[in-house]
Design an enzyme around this catalytic site. Structure first.
Site, PDB file in Angstrom:
ATOM      1  CG  ASP A   1      38.283 -37.017  48.511  1.00  0.00           C
ATOM      2  OD1 ASP A   1      39.172 -36.146  48.643  1.00  0.00           O
ATOM      3  OD2 ASP A   1      38.259 -37.886  47.725  1.00  0.00           O
TER       4      ASP A   1
ATOM      5  CD  GLU B   1      19.804 -39.646  61.245  1.00  0.00           C
ATOM      6  OE1 GLU B   1      20.761 -40.354  62.093  1.00  0.00           O
ATOM      7  OE2 GLU B   1      19.464 -39.987  60.179  1.00  0.00           O
TER       8      GLU B   1
END
Ligand code: GLC
Length: 576
Positions: free
Chosen positions: A236, A287
């Site tokens: 956002d 990751e």
């Protein structure tokens, strides 16, 4: 609050547009990340389905309607913020990043929702609001209680005021919602204190993204959600995170407007150092297995600035506000071309967006004389809803045929219009008060969905609900319910269902193939490889369809081989 010539290729010729250097090896190995071609449906949870009768939508409501979303044919849902929030800005004011707002349910409900969505082949993207927190976040409360210069205050942007008694804001920055971007605090002893900065409402204090505590905390918050199964994160207000050091006055040039989409050099928006933050977020996403995706909300000054967010080591995709803004006319061709051209060098897929919880409802916008986007636009501008709906359906076929990722805002598959008659005292968008009650804000596109029945709450709340829907639904929505449209083969809902089914069946939609075909003035005509072709008539005149091609889906029922103005079709070559 928001502000993209011609590349002629032969059908079947690959544009090669959407493969990044980083992804070339993956594509060569036959792996294509899901998000490159996904259709993402935005769920605004407060207005989707109320399972417990309190007048507000909730996560068990979303769980209950997963079969609807599977049947509609979407690949993913993006859920607007679900975290605990005082709702000063519809959940975009977060008071705890590791839990679910009680009005929406529990963390267990969220985990169950993700598992059930995954069982149906639907991915889940959540909305991370990290430019700012809520004033009620414990970090902000601790900052207020701590002295100037303390590590607690370092998390936010606290400054002394200007003038002999510090009574003037630290600089001239303005909020996107109107008024100064600074709010003065009161010290524990009652004396006036430092000022804090808020790009949006004062209830949404901005975090200091130069502070390592903040950076580390958000690495862990992202991991918290990736560990629990989220497939993606919407970022956002991405361009706001980093502010120019020294907090210089902004040169608004006498016209006090936020100008997020027009101005390079704004000291509080799209500052170059912001990119370090998102390269770090990308490392966290990388990751994890499973093509986790970052989606930027970045309203910046043009496509070149946007492409910076989409570097191969940064954010994967970004909403295409240029496509969203443009009026329903032949100018769409230029926006499509610019989008594809700008994104090609960075390898990000194009995205196609026409609505969201921030925009005027599409059926209403496309029915207006000026059909470009305008947030919070006045209810007084007349709209021809029949025309708006017809264009919305053609736009859906256009958007769903373009190469890349498409976003559908909940209710646009039903052509729900703007609810322009919400009484003043029910309006909740902070823009309403901060504009001195001159701009009504975004509530008109956030009204609870109509599911079934003849009268409000139209199945949004269960029978016997004690509370009314949090925003009133117009009585005229009886014809727009999912129930009413499901049984009508020519409904807007069924046009979306047919298109989405075809999008899954036709392999060309999972490639980068795209080529304009020769067409009359005002007609958009392109192929996605030799298998499928989309024709959109914006010429003002009916056109005759190519007899060598048969219609797969059309935005309105057709009379013979004539495609009227403001209508679209997908075509396949006729078997000879
Ligand atoms: C984004 C959201 C909008 C919100 C603002 C502040 O623009 O889409 O709804 O008000 O950020 O968080």
């Amino acid at each position: 609050m928001h502000e993209w010539g011609e590349s002629l290729m032969e059908p079947g010729e690959s544009s090669g547009l959407n493969v990044s250097v980083a992804d070339e090896a993956a594509v060569a190995a036959g792996h294509r990340a899901w998000w490159r071609d996904a259709v993402v449906y935005e769920v605004f949870p407060r207005s989707f389905l109320d399972s417990d009768g309190d007048g507000e939508g909730d996560l068990n409501g979303v769980r209950a309607k997963l079969p609807y979303l599977e049947d509609l044919g979407v690949d993913a849902i993006w859920i607007a913020p679900w975290f605990p929030s005082p709702m000063a800005d519809a959940g975009y004011d977060v008071s705890d990043y590791r839990d679910i707002d009680p009005r929406y349910g529990t963390l267990e409900d969220a985990i169950a929702l993700m598992a059930e969505a995954h069982d149906r082949g639907i991915r889940v993207i959540i909305d991370m609001v990290a430019n700012h927190t809520s004033q009620e976040h414990p970090w902000f409360q601790a900052a207020l209680a701590a002295p100037a210069g303390s590590p607690e205050r370092e998390r936010y942007l606290f400054l002394d005021g200007r003038g002999p008694d510090g009574s003037e804001p630290p600089n001239n920055w303005i909020s996107a919602f109107g008024g100064s971007a600074w709010e003065r605090t009161t010290n524990p002893d009652g004396t006036p204190g430092q000022w804090f900065m808020h790009l949006f409402a004062p209830e949404q204090p901005d975090l200091n993204w130069s502070d390592e505590q903040v950076r580390n905390d958000f690495d862990e918050i992202l991991r918290f959600w990736f560990d629990r199964g989220v497939d993606g994160i919407r970022v956002d207000a991405a361009p706001g995170f980093y502010k120019t050091p020294g907090f210089p006055d902004a040169d608004y040039g006498g016209d006090l407007r936020f100008l997020s989409g027009e101005w390079v050099g704004n000291p509080h928006w799209d500052v170059d150092a912001v990119h370090d933050i998102f390269k770090r977020w990308r490392r966290v996403a990388d990751e994890y297995e499973g093509d986790r995706v970052l989606v930027a909300e970045a309203v910046v000054a043009g496509s070149e600035r946007l492409a910076r967010y989409l570097a191969p080591d940064e954010i994967h995709t970004a909403f295409n506000f240029e496509f969203l803004k443009v009026p329903w006319d032949a100018g769409l061709r230029q926006v499509i071309n610019e989008t594809l051209e700008v994104l090609a060098p960075v390898g990000a897929p194009a995205t196609w967006v026409l609505g969201s919880h921030d925009e005027l409802r599409l059926a209403t916008r496309y029915g207006r004389e000026d059909s470009s986007s305008a947030v919070g636009a006045s209810a007084d501008i007349p709209s021809d809803l029949e025309l708006g709906t017809r264009r919305l359906r053609a736009a859906a076929l256009l958007m769903l045929a373009l190469p890349g990722e498409a976003f559908i805002y909940q209710g646009d598959e039903l052509a729900v219009p703007s609810a322009d008659d919400i009484p003043d005292d029910k309006l909740q968008d902070p823009i309403w008060e901060r504009s001195g009650r001159t701009v009504r804000g975004r509530d008109a596109c956030r009204v609870p969905l109509p599911w079934s029945g003849q009268v409000p709450p139209f199945g949004f709340s269960p029978d016997g609900a004690t509370a009314e829907p949090w925003l009133p639904q117009p009585a005229a929505w009886a014809d727009l319910t999912v129930e009413a449209q499901a049984s009508d083969p020519d409904s807007t809902l069924n046009v979306h269902r047919r298109a989405l089914r075809l999008r899954h069946e036709i392999r060309a939609f999972r490639t980068d193939d795209f080529a304009w075909r020769e067409s009359p003035e005002g007609v958009l005509d392109f192929g996605r490889g030799p298998e499928v072709r989309c024709v959109v008539n914006l010429s003002g005149e009916p056109i005759t369809l190519d007899p060598d091609w048969e219609v797969l889906v059309s935005s309105i029922s057709l009379d013979g081989d004539v495609l009227p103005h403001d209508a679209a079709v997908w075509l396949a070559p006729r078997a000879s």
